[in-house]
Design a protein around this motif. Structure first.
Motif, PDB file in Angstrom:
ATOM      1  N   ASP A   1       0.824  -1.209   0.000  1.00 32.34           N
ATOM      2  CA  ASP A   1       0.000   0.000   0.000  1.00 32.34           C
ATOM      3  C   ASP A   1       0.855   1.254   0.000  1.00 32.34           C
ATOM      4  O   ASP A   1       0.532   2.239  -0.663  1.00 32.34           O
ATOM      5  CB  ASP A   1      -0.906   0.025   1.233  1.00 32.34           C
ATOM      6  CG  ASP A   1      -2.088  -0.921   1.132  1.00 32.34           C
ATOM      7  OD1 ASP A   1      -2.396  -1.356   0.002  1.00 32.34           O
ATOM      8  OD2 ASP A   1      -2.691  -1.225   2.178  1.00 32.34           O
TER       9      ASP A   1
ATOM     10  N   GLY B   1      -1.280   4.448  11.286  1.00 36.90           N
ATOM     11  CA  GLY B   1      -2.544   3.883  10.855  1.00 36.90           C
ATOM     12  C   GLY B   1      -2.616   2.407  11.198  1.00 36.90           C
ATOM     13  O   GLY B   1      -1.625   1.679  11.074  1.00 36.90           O
ATOM     14  N   SER B   2      -3.793   1.948  11.611  1.00 37.01           N
ATOM     15  CA  SER B   2      -3.935   0.535  11.981  1.00 37.01           C
ATOM     16  C   SER B   2      -3.780  -0.383  10.780  1.00 37.01           C
ATOM     17  O   SER B   2      -3.441  -1.558  10.931  1.00 37.01           O
ATOM     18  CB  SER B   2      -5.296   0.298  12.649  1.00 37.01           C
ATOM     19  OG  SER B   2      -6.354   0.453  11.709  1.00 37.01           O
ATOM     20  N   LYS B   3      -4.022   0.136   9.575  1.00 36.67           N
ATOM     21  CA  LYS B   3      -3.898  -0.662   8.360  1.00 36.67           C
ATOM     22  C   LYS B   3      -2.609  -0.368   7.594  1.00 36.67           C
ATOM     23  O   LYS B   3      -2.427  -0.846   6.476  1.00 36.67           O
ATOM     24  CB  LYS B   3      -5.100  -0.433   7.451  1.00 36.67           C
ATOM     25  CG  LYS B   3      -6.395  -1.023   7.994  1.00 36.67           C
ATOM     26  CD  LYS B   3      -7.517  -0.933   6.974  1.00 36.67           C
ATOM     27  CE  LYS B   3      -8.785  -1.616   7.487  1.00 36.67           C
ATOM     28  NZ  LYS B   3      -9.894  -1.543   6.497  1.00 36.67           N
TER      29      LYS B   3
ATOM     30  N   GLU C   1      -7.549   4.106  13.523  1.00 34.25           N
ATOM     31  CA  GLU C   1      -8.266   2.943  13.027  1.00 34.25           C
ATOM     32  C   GLU C   1      -8.651   3.104  11.560  1.00 34.25           C
ATOM     33  O   GLU C   1      -9.251   4.097  11.164  1.00 34.25           O
ATOM     34  CB  GLU C   1      -9.539   2.695  13.858  1.00 34.25           C
ATOM     35  CG  GLU C   1     -10.223   1.368  13.564  1.00 34.25           C
ATOM     36  CD  GLU C   1      -9.326   0.174  13.847  1.00 34.25           C
ATOM     37  OE1 GLU C   1      -9.393  -0.797  13.077  1.00 34.25           O
ATOM     38  OE2 GLU C   1      -8.556   0.227  14.835  1.00 34.25           O
ATOM     39  N   GLY C   2      -8.241   2.119  10.755  1.00 29.95           N
ATOM     40  CA  GLY C   2      -8.623   2.078   9.346  1.00 29.95           C
ATOM     41  C   GLY C   2      -7.699   2.803   8.398  1.00 29.95           C
ATOM     42  O   GLY C   2      -7.849   2.699   7.181  1.00 29.95           O
ATOM     43  N   ALA C   3      -6.706   3.530   8.921  1.00 31.67           N
ATOM     44  CA  ALA C   3      -5.847   4.355   8.065  1.00 31.67           C
ATOM     45  C   ALA C   3      -4.629   3.577   7.591  1.00 31.67           C
ATOM     46  O   ALA C   3      -4.043   2.788   8.346  1.00 31.67           O
ATOM     47  CB  ALA C   3      -5.383   5.603   8.810  1.00 31.67           C
ATOM     48  N   THR C   4      -4.234   3.806   6.354  1.00 27.09           N
ATOM     49  CA  THR C   4      -2.956   3.318   5.844  1.00 27.09           C
ATOM     50  C   THR C   4      -1.893   4.386   6.113  1.00 27.09           C
ATOM     51  O   THR C   4      -2.190   5.477   6.607  1.00 27.09           O
ATOM     52  CB  THR C   4      -3.026   3.032   4.337  1.00 27.09           C
ATOM     53  OG1 THR C   4      -3.300   4.266   3.647  1.00 27.09           O
ATOM     54  CG2 THR C   4      -4.112   2.016   4.006  1.00 27.09           C
TER      55      THR C   4
ATOM     56  N   GLU D   1      -2.496   7.606   3.967  1.00 25.73           N
ATOM     57  CA  GLU D   1      -3.773   8.262   4.293  1.00 25.73           C
ATOM     58  C   GLU D   1      -3.659   9.159   5.509  1.00 25.73           C
ATOM     59  O   GLU D   1      -4.432  10.108   5.660  1.00 25.73           O
ATOM     60  CB  GLU D   1      -4.862   7.206   4.493  1.00 25.73           C
ATOM     61  CG  GLU D   1      -5.320   6.585   3.193  1.00 25.73           C
ATOM     62  CD  GLU D   1      -6.272   5.419   3.371  1.00 25.73           C
ATOM     63  OE1 GLU D   1      -6.983   5.086   2.411  1.00 25.73           O
ATOM     64  OE2 GLU D   1      -6.311   4.829   4.478  1.00 25.73           O
ATOM     65  N   THR D   2      -2.681   8.912   6.386  1.00 24.32           N
ATOM     66  CA  THR D   2      -2.479   9.810   7.523  1.00 24.32           C
ATOM     67  C   THR D   2      -1.928  11.159   7.088  1.00 24.32           C
ATOM     68  O   THR D   2      -1.923  12.103   7.869  1.00 24.32           O
ATOM     69  CB  THR D   2      -1.535   9.196   8.571  1.00 24.32           C
ATOM     70  OG1 THR D   2      -0.218   9.057   8.016  1.00 24.32           O
ATOM     71  CG2 THR D   2      -2.033   7.832   9.036  1.00 24.32           C
TER      72      THR D   2
ATOM     73  N   TYR E   1      -8.602  11.397   9.200  1.00 22.52           N
ATOM     74  CA  TYR E   1      -7.417  10.804   9.817  1.00 22.52           C
ATOM     75  C   TYR E   1      -6.452  11.882  10.315  1.00 22.52           C
ATOM     76  O   TYR E   1      -5.824  11.743  11.367  1.00 22.52           O
ATOM     77  CB  TYR E   1      -6.715   9.866   8.847  1.00 22.52           C
ATOM     78  CG  TYR E   1      -7.537   8.670   8.425  1.00 22.52           C
ATOM     79  CD1 TYR E   1      -8.426   8.063   9.324  1.00 22.52           C
ATOM     80  CD2 TYR E   1      -7.448   8.143   7.142  1.00 22.52           C
ATOM     81  CE1 TYR E   1      -9.187   6.958   8.937  1.00 22.52           C
ATOM     82  CE2 TYR E   1      -8.198   7.036   6.756  1.00 22.52           C
ATOM     83  CZ  TYR E   1      -9.074   6.453   7.661  1.00 22.52           C
ATOM     84  OH  TYR E   1      -9.816   5.363   7.276  1.00 22.52           O
TER      85      TYR E   1
ATOM     86  N   GLN F   1      -7.858  13.167  13.442  1.00 20.78           N
ATOM     87  CA  GLN F   1      -7.649  12.211  14.524  1.00 20.78           C
ATOM     88  C   GLN F   1      -6.224  12.294  15.054  1.00 20.78           C
ATOM     89  O   GLN F   1      -5.995  12.262  16.267  1.00 20.78           O
ATOM     90  CB  GLN F   1      -7.958  10.801  14.024  1.00 20.78           C
ATOM     91  CG  GLN F   1      -8.395   9.838  15.106  1.00 20.78           C
ATOM     92  CD  GLN F   1      -8.921   8.535  14.535  1.00 20.78           C
ATOM     93  OE1 GLN F   1      -9.473   8.507  13.445  1.00 20.78           O
ATOM     94  NE2 GLN F   1      -8.737   7.463  15.267  1.00 20.78           N
TER      95      GLN F   1
END
Length: 349
Positions: free
Chosen positions: A241, A292-294, A320-323, A326-327, A333, A336
């Motif tokens: 990713d 990110g959790s992902k 949670e849910g971020a690559t 994406e942060t 995100y 957050q």
């Protein structure tokens, strides 16, 4: 450069979302490419101040952000922001610097020496010692800035800048608190490959880097790595990713002409012996590590966090849910991350 898996894996940090609108650096007077970027300095608002300063004979280009109703006669806490590998101050580092200024901090983010709008020849030298010194240099400069409270300086490192910030804060105790976002250990990845995908070729790549340095010394010819030009189809086939979304972010949605993954091949002599996570016990400051959790880069943040034995005030926070990428830009995100960064710095610097 012809595309190979090796070239792709030498790149760092792209958001595969057709709905993301590309930012145009030419439409911003400060060439900023992030959402909500300042377009003009307005009295009473957060302002941006492009500055230049000398660091060991190299001219560094930086942006200083001052909070709303800034009064140079007053004292403000400061946050130094270190940008990702291949990134420049106009991208994610600028976004977080601006948002922290909106919260009331004086912030600074600078292009690394030999990169971006900063000086240094040959171009795109990418050595860890330089990147760490860039962070010390930002602290030097901002400590002299009107209104900066030198007793209240924090450090935020993003991606590769996060790894280098770990090293800077180990010994530079001007930094009263350290935070990282999507930390990337440049030495580990250049040596072993992303997620240990290139261990079998370590010695081969060291031979190539050694030969590149020999050519530089003998002929002045500079060899570069990491500048592969990939088609959308090739990008889609990349195994991680971070690389797929990184090509999107840096090449399309948040592209800036000063941002490049190109680096001198001889830099690998320094990069491949570097370890961002050594001597983690020297960090005695409060530490916040966000990822990110992902994120497929999460393993680096988790590893460094476990090794940070020198501070009891440490926290690992997962979005949670971020690559990884994406942060850098996804509004929810980013919000957050800032919901953790702001109270962390408020409390600790």
């Amino acid at each position: 450069m012809t595309f190979t898996p090796l070239n792709a894996l030498l790149l760092t940090a792209i958001v595969s979302s057709a709905s993301v609108q590309a930012a145009d650096y030419r439409k911003n007077p400060f060439t900023l490419v992030y959402e909500g970027a300042i377009t003009a300095n307005v009295a009473g608002k957060v302002n941006i101040h492009p500055v230049k300063y000398d660091l060991h004979g190299i001219q560094i280009a930086a942006n200083v952000y001052t909070p709303a109703n800034y009064d140079p006669a007053k004292k403000y806490p400061v946050v130094v922001v270190a940008h990702p590998n291949g990134g420049v101050k106009e991208q994610v580092a600028g976004l977080y610097a601006q948002r922290l200024a909106e919260h009331g901090y004086i912030t600074i983010t600078a292009d690394a020496a030999y990169q971006g709008a900063s000086g240094g020849m040959p171009r795109s030298v990418d050595k860890p010692a330089n990147r760490i010194e860039d962070i010390h240099g930002m602290a030097d400069y901002i400590s002299q800035y009107p209104g900066a409270d030198t007793t209240r300086i924090g450090l935020l490192g993003i991606c590769g800048g996060g790894g280098y910030s770990l090293k800077a804060a180990q010994t530079d105790k001007r930094f009263k608190a350290l935070a990282t976002l999507s930390m990337f250990d440049s030495g580990l990845v250049r040596r072993n490959g992303y997620q240990d995908s290139q261990i079998a070729t370590i010695q081969q790549r060291l031979q190539e880097a050694s030969a590149a340095r020999a050519r530089e010394a003998a002929t002045g010819e500079i060899t570069y790595s990491g500048d592969a030009k990939l088609t959308d189809e090739q990008i889609a086939k990349l195994p991680f990713d971070l690389y797929r979304q990184g090509f999107e972010y840096y090449g399309k949605t948040h592209a800036h002409p000063n941002s490049t993954f190109r680096y001198t091949t001889s830099s690998l002599l320094d990069l491949m012996r570097f370890d961002a996570q050594s001597n983690m016990d020297l960090i005695n400051q409060p530490l916040l590590m966000i990822a990110g959790s992902k994120a497929d880069s999460l393993y680096m943040t988790e590893s460094a966090f476990k090794k940070a034995s020198g501070t009891q005030n440490k926290r690992l926070y997962l979005i949670e849910g971020a690559t990884h990428i994406e942060t850098y830009w996804v509004p929810r995100y980013v919000d957050q991350a800032l919901s953790q960064l702001e109270p962390f710095f408020d409390k600790n610097i």
